[in-house]
Design a protein around this motif. Structure first.
Motif, PDB file in Angstrom:
ATOM      1  N   LYS A   1      12.250   6.085 -13.523  1.00 19.41           N
ATOM      2  CA  LYS A   1      10.840   6.264 -13.175  1.00 19.41           C
ATOM      3  C   LYS A   1       9.880   5.991 -14.325  1.00 19.41           C
ATOM      4  N   SER A   2      10.338   6.091 -15.549  1.00 20.66           N
ATOM      5  CA  SER A   2       9.436   5.816 -16.678  1.00 20.66           C
ATOM      6  C   SER A   2       9.051   4.337 -16.743  1.00 20.66           C
TER       7      SER A   2
ATOM      8  N   PHE B   1       1.045   9.222  -8.661  1.00 19.43           N
ATOM      9  CA  PHE B   1       0.289   8.078  -8.166  1.00 19.43           C
ATOM     10  C   PHE B   1      -0.564   7.442  -9.257  1.00 19.43           C
ATOM     11  N   TRP B   2      -1.218   8.267 -10.061  1.00 22.92           N
ATOM     12  CA  TRP B   2      -2.129   7.714 -11.069  1.00 22.92           C
ATOM     13  C   TRP B   2      -1.398   6.846 -12.087  1.00 22.92           C
ATOM     14  N   GLN B   3      -0.133   7.155 -12.389  1.00 26.37           N
ATOM     15  CA  GLN B   3       0.637   6.320 -13.326  1.00 26.37           C
ATOM     16  C   GLN B   3       0.936   4.961 -12.710  1.00 26.37           C
ATOM     17  N   ALA B   4       1.360   4.982 -11.460  1.00 27.94           N
ATOM     18  CA  ALA B   4       1.650   3.724 -10.765  1.00 27.94           C
ATOM     19  C   ALA B   4       0.377   2.902 -10.626  1.00 27.94           C
TER      20      ALA B   4
ATOM     21  N   PHE C   1      -5.575   0.503  -5.798  1.00 29.48           N
ATOM     22  CA  PHE C   1      -5.597   1.712  -4.968  1.00 29.48           C
ATOM     23  C   PHE C   1      -5.298   1.365  -3.514  1.00 29.48           C
ATOM     24  N   ILE C   2      -5.928   0.317  -3.028  1.00 26.77           N
ATOM     25  CA  ILE C   2      -5.753  -0.066  -1.622  1.00 26.77           C
ATOM     26  C   ILE C   2      -4.320  -0.483  -1.314  1.00 26.77           C
ATOM     27  N   ILE C   3      -3.640  -1.141  -2.246  1.00 25.03           N
ATOM     28  CA  ILE C   3      -2.277  -1.582  -1.940  1.00 25.03           C
ATOM     29  C   ILE C   3      -1.236  -0.481  -2.112  1.00 25.03           C
ATOM     30  N   LEU C   4      -1.513   0.501  -2.977  1.00 23.52           N
ATOM     31  CA  LEU C   4      -0.526   1.552  -3.215  1.00 23.52           C
ATOM     32  C   LEU C   4      -0.758   2.815  -2.381  1.00 23.52           C
TER      33      LEU C   4
ATOM     34  N   PHE D   1       5.495   3.531  -0.936  1.00 27.01           N
ATOM     35  CA  PHE D   1       6.405   4.473  -0.278  1.00 27.01           C
ATOM     36  C   PHE D   1       7.481   4.942  -1.249  1.00 27.01           C
ATOM     37  N   VAL D   2       8.087   3.997  -1.922  1.00 28.93           N
ATOM     38  CA  VAL D   2       9.195   4.318  -2.836  1.00 28.93           C
ATOM     39  C   VAL D   2       8.709   5.199  -3.982  1.00 28.93           C
ATOM     40  N   LEU D   3       7.551   4.891  -4.525  1.00 22.76           N
ATOM     41  CA  LEU D   3       7.023   5.678  -5.642  1.00 22.76           C
ATOM     42  C   LEU D   3       6.766   7.123  -5.234  1.00 22.76           C
TER      43      LEU D   3
END
Length: 173
Positions: A18-19, A61-64, A158-161, A52-54
């Protein structure tokens, strides 16, 4: 192959690594935002599924999102610099040389919307591949370009994740 086994395997892999998630997302959005490459490597649907996977792997979420924004911002910036450096000779490179309609659509879009074209262009698949390049070719001022680039990268990421990350809580649990 068992779907549950596949789902579990993917989640375990992502959780164990995950890192690296923001970096991998950055690479994906960089490729999606880079002129020429994004025409060959349409990662948009993959990026939506990644949300979804994240969420399932408990990656914040903010990291992704930050990784996705950085990649998208840098991809467009490099495309802009290529446009400034090579001007219209960039149109002669493959795959743009084989897609003159794409170039014409991008130029018309840019002429119609000016600086807003950079912001809006990120949300339209084929135009996303060339709009930053065209902004560089037409010598759009760097400050205007970067403001539109950062704003659009932030909203686009934001819209895609968000849909995948938000729906994952309902679908996966």
């Amino acid at each position: 192959m068992d779907i549950e086994f596949l789902k579990t395997s993917i989640l375990e892999f992502v959780q164990n690594h995950k890192s690296y998630a923001p970096f991998v997302l950055g690479l994906m959005t960089f490729a999606e935002s880079l002129a020429f490459v994004s025409l060959l490597l349409p990662t948009m649907t993959i990026l939506i599924a990644v949300g979804f996977v994240l969420a399932a792997a408990d990656i914040p979420f903010w990291q992704a999102w930050a990784g996705a924004v950085c990649g998208a911002f840098l991809g467009n910036w490099l495309s802009y610099e290529i446009g400034q450096r090579y001007k219209k000779t960039a149109y002669e490179l493959w795959p743009l040389s084989r897609n003159p309609k794409l170039i014409a659509r991008g130029e018309a879009f840019f002429q119609r919307f000016g600086p807003w074209a950079v912001f809006l262009g990120r949300f339209f698949g084929p135009i996303r591949a060339v709009i930053a390049l065209i902004a560089g070719i037409f010598l759009m001022p760097q400050v205007l370009f970067q403001a539109a680039n950062l704003a659009s990268a932030s909203v686009w990421a934001f819209i895609i994740l968000a849909p995948g990350a938000g729906l994952a809580h309902y679908v996966l649990w």
